[in-house]
Design a protein around this motif. Structure first.
Motif, short mmCIF file in Angstrom:
data_model
loop_
_atom_site.label_atom_id
_atom_site.label_comp_id
_atom_site.label_asym_id
_atom_site.label_seq_id
_atom_site.Cartn_x
_atom_site.Cartn_y
_atom_site.Cartn_z
N ILE A 11 6.33 -5.78 1.66
CA ILE A 11 7.60 -5.48 0.98
C ILE A 11 8.05 -6.72 0.22
CG2 ILE A 11 10.01 -4.78 1.25
CD1 ILE A 11 9.24 -3.41 3.86
N LYS A 12 8.41 -6.50 -1.04
CA LYS A 12 8.95 -7.57 -1.87
C LYS A 12 10.30 -7.15 -2.45
CE LYS A 12 5.02 -10.23 -3.65
NZ LYS A 12 4.32 -10.61 -4.90
N MET A 13 11.12 -8.14 -2.77
CA MET A 13 12.38 -7.87 -3.43
C MET A 13 12.31 -8.39 -4.86
SD MET A 13 16.31 -8.83 -2.35
CE MET A 13 16.23 -10.54 -2.86
N ASN A 32 13.96 -3.26 -3.40
CA ASN A 32 12.85 -3.51 -2.48
C ASN A 32 11.67 -2.65 -2.90
OD1 ASN A 32 14.21 -5.36 -0.96
ND2 ASN A 32 14.70 -3.98 0.70
N ILE A 33 10.49 -3.25 -2.95
CA ILE A 33 9.27 -2.52 -3.27
C ILE A 33 8.33 -2.59 -2.08
CG2 ILE A 33 7.28 -2.33 -4.80
CD1 ILE A 33 8.94 -3.79 -6.93
N LYS A 34 7.95 -1.44 -1.58
CA LYS A 34 7.01 -1.38 -0.45
C LYS A 34 5.65 -0.94 -0.97
CE LYS A 34 6.56 0.41 4.26
NZ LYS A 34 7.25 1.17 5.33
N LYS A 35 4.66 -1.81 -0.78
CA LYS A 35 3.28 -1.47 -1.14
C LYS A 35 2.56 -1.06 0.14
CE LYS A 35 -0.91 -3.30 -3.37
NZ LYS A 35 -1.87 -2.88 -2.32
N PHE A 36 2.07 0.16 0.16
CA PHE A 36 1.40 0.66 1.35
C PHE A 36 -0.05 0.20 1.39
CE2 PHE A 36 4.94 3.52 0.69
CZ PHE A 36 5.45 3.67 1.98
N LYS A 37 -0.56 0.11 2.59
CA LYS A 37 -1.95 -0.31 2.79
C LYS A 37 -2.91 0.61 2.04
CE LYS A 37 -5.40 -0.99 6.46
NZ LYS A 37 -5.68 -0.85 7.91
N THR A 38 -3.92 0.02 1.42
CA THR A 38 -4.93 0.82 0.72
C THR A 38 -5.68 1.68 1.73
OG1 THR A 38 -5.19 -0.93 -0.92
CG2 THR A 38 -6.94 0.73 -0.80
N PRO A 39 -5.71 3.00 1.53
CA PRO A 39 -6.37 3.87 2.51
C PRO A 39 -7.89 3.77 2.45
CG PRO A 39 -5.60 5.15 0.62
CD PRO A 39 -5.09 3.74 0.42
N ASN A 40 -8.56 4.15 3.52
CA ASN A 40 -10.02 4.19 3.49
C ASN A 40 -10.47 5.37 2.63
OD1 ASN A 40 -10.10 6.60 5.10
ND2 ASN A 40 -9.97 5.37 6.98
N VAL A 41 -11.79 5.50 2.43
CA VAL A 41 -12.32 6.50 1.50
C VAL A 41 -11.89 7.91 1.89
CG1 VAL A 41 -14.42 7.54 0.57
CG2 VAL A 41 -14.31 5.07 0.90
N SER A 71 -8.22 6.90 -8.27
CA SER A 71 -9.56 6.74 -8.83
C SER A 71 -10.54 7.09 -7.72
CB SER A 71 -9.79 5.31 -9.33
OG SER A 71 -11.10 5.17 -9.85
N GLY A 72 -11.01 8.35 -7.73
CA GLY A 72 -11.84 8.81 -6.63
C GLY A 72 -11.04 8.88 -5.34
N GLY A 73 -9.76 9.24 -5.46
CA GLY A 73 -8.85 9.25 -4.32
C GLY A 73 -7.68 8.30 -4.58
N LEU A 74 -6.73 8.28 -3.66
CA LEU A 74 -5.57 7.40 -3.81
C LEU A 74 -5.99 5.94 -3.65
CD1 LEU A 74 -2.40 7.19 -4.00
CD2 LEU A 74 -2.43 7.12 -1.50
N LYS A 75 -5.65 5.08 -4.61
CA LYS A 75 -6.00 3.67 -4.54
C LYS A 75 -4.82 2.81 -4.08
CE LYS A 75 -10.29 3.78 -5.68
NZ LYS A 75 -11.28 3.54 -4.62
N GLU A 76 -3.69 2.97 -4.77
CA GLU A 76 -2.50 2.19 -4.42
C GLU A 76 -1.27 3.09 -4.48
OE1 GLU A 76 -3.16 -2.42 -5.67
OE2 GLU A 76 -2.56 -1.06 -7.29
N SER A 77 -0.27 2.73 -3.67
CA SER A 77 0.99 3.47 -3.73
C SER A 77 2.15 2.53 -3.40
CB SER A 77 0.98 4.67 -2.77
OG SER A 77 0.79 4.26 -1.44
N PHE A 78 3.25 2.74 -4.11
CA PHE A 78 4.44 1.90 -3.98
C PHE A 78 5.67 2.79 -3.87
CE2 PHE A 78 1.32 -0.24 -6.62
CZ PHE A 78 1.30 -1.55 -6.18
N TYR A 79 6.63 2.36 -3.04
CA TYR A 79 7.92 3.03 -2.96
C TYR A 79 9.01 2.00 -3.26
CZ TYR A 79 12.14 5.07 -0.91
OH TYR A 79 13.42 5.51 -0.72
#
Length: 250
Positions: free
Chosen positions: A40-42, A51-60, A102-110
Motif C-alpha cells: 500500500i502506498k499513499m 491510498n493505492i493497494k497493489k495486490f500480490k501477482t497471482p500464480n498462473v 496478459s494470459g490471465g490477470l497480471k496486476e491489480s490495484f485498488y
C-alpha cells in the motif's frame, strides 16, 4: 496486454493522472505498508491524499481464474466499498481500480481516499486500560449489528480491519478496510455470532459486547455470550494449532 480501468465519477477529472501513477507504481508515492502479499502506498493528487493497494501477482492458475471466472480482489474491493457506501456503512471512499491482463490477470490495484484515523481495533485488545474502552466496544458492537442488519457478512472481520476515528464527546466512527472477502446475505443469529470469531476477544470484551448485542437483537445475554465464546475459542484454538504445527515443522 489489456487493461481495465474503472474510476468513480467523483474523480473522473483525475483519471489520466491516476492512471499514470498506477502505471509507474514502483516509482510513485510513499509506502504505507510493504507486506509479502500486498503493498500500500499513499499519493497526493491536486491536494487530495489517496491510498493505492497493489495486490500480490497471482500464480498462473489463479491468474486465469481471475480473468475468466472470479472477480479480482481489486474489483471486489471497489464494488464492495461502493455497496457499503450505499448502505451508509463507513469505509475509505472507493476511487478506482485497475486490472492488467496478459494470459490471465497480471496486476491489480485498488484506490481509495486516505483517512486520518486515530487507532484501530487491535489497540483495544492489546491495551485493557485503553481510555473509554468499554464505550468504544459498545459502539463497535452497534456498528457490527448494523452490518448484520444490512446483510453484510464481512468475512475478514478481524482486529486490523476496522479503523476508528474519535470525534470527541463519546462519539466514535468505524471504517472497514481490506474488503475483498465479503458476502451480502441474510444473517441468522448463529451466523452473526460466528462473525465475531476473528476479533480475538478476551472474555471481558465479550461480556461487554454480548450484553450490547443481546439488547439490540432481543436475545438473552447468557445465550449471546455463550455462542460468541464458543465460536471465538474454536477459532483461536484452530489458529494456535496451526502455529504449533508450523513451529514443529521448522
Amino acid at each position: 496486454m489489456r487493461e481495465n480501468f474503472v474510476i468513480n465519477p467523483k474523480y473522473s477529472h483525475l483519471a489520466e493522472k491516476l492512471k499514470e501513477v498506477l502505471h509507474n507504481f514502483s516509482k510513485k508515492g510513499e509506502y504505507v505498508t510493504k507486506g509479502e502479499r500486498n503493498v500500500i502506498k499513499m499519493v497526493q493528487l491536486e491536494g487530495i491524499a489517496f491510498n493505492i493497494k497493489k495486490f500480490k501477482t497471482p500464480n498462473v492458475f489463479q491468474a486465469l481464474v481471475y480473468q475468466h471466472i472470479r472477480k479480482s480482489k481489486a474489483k471486489r474491493s471497489f464494488e464492495y466499498a461502493s455497496k457499503l457506501i450505499e448502505l451508509d456503512i463507513k469505509t475509505p471512499f472507493p476511487v478506482a481500480y485497475l486490472e492488467t491482463f496478459s494470459g490471465g490477470l497480471k496486476e491489480s490495484f485498488y484506490v481509495s481516499e486516505h483517512i486520518n484515523y486515530d487507532f484501530d481495533f487491535r489497540e483495544l485488545i492489546h491495551n485493557p486500560r485503553f481510555k473509554k474502552r468499554n464505550e468504544i466496544l459498545k459502539q463497535f458492537t452497534k456498528f457490527t449489528f448494523k452490518l448484520h442488519e444490512n446483510g453484510v457478512n464481512f468475512l475478514d472481520h478481524s482486529p486490523g480491519n476496522t479503523l476508528i476515528m474519535d470525534n470527541g464527546n463519546n462519539n466514535y466512527e468505524f471504517y472497514l478496510i481490506d474488503l475483498n472477502r465479503m458476502r451480502f446475505e441474510p444473517m441468522d443469529f448463529n451466523t452473526r455470532m460466528h462473525n465475531f470469531r476473528r476479533l480475538w476477544l478476551s472474555k471481558t470484551m465479550m461480556k461487554v459486547m454480548a450484553e450490547e448485542y443481546a439488547k439490540l437483537y432481543n436475545k438473552s445475554v447468557d445465550g449471546t455470550y455463550a455462542l460468541m465464546l464458543h465460536y471465538g475459542r474454536a477459532f483461536q484454538k484452530k489458529i494456535n494449532s496451526k502455529k504449533l504445527r508450523r513451529r514443529k515443522a521448522n
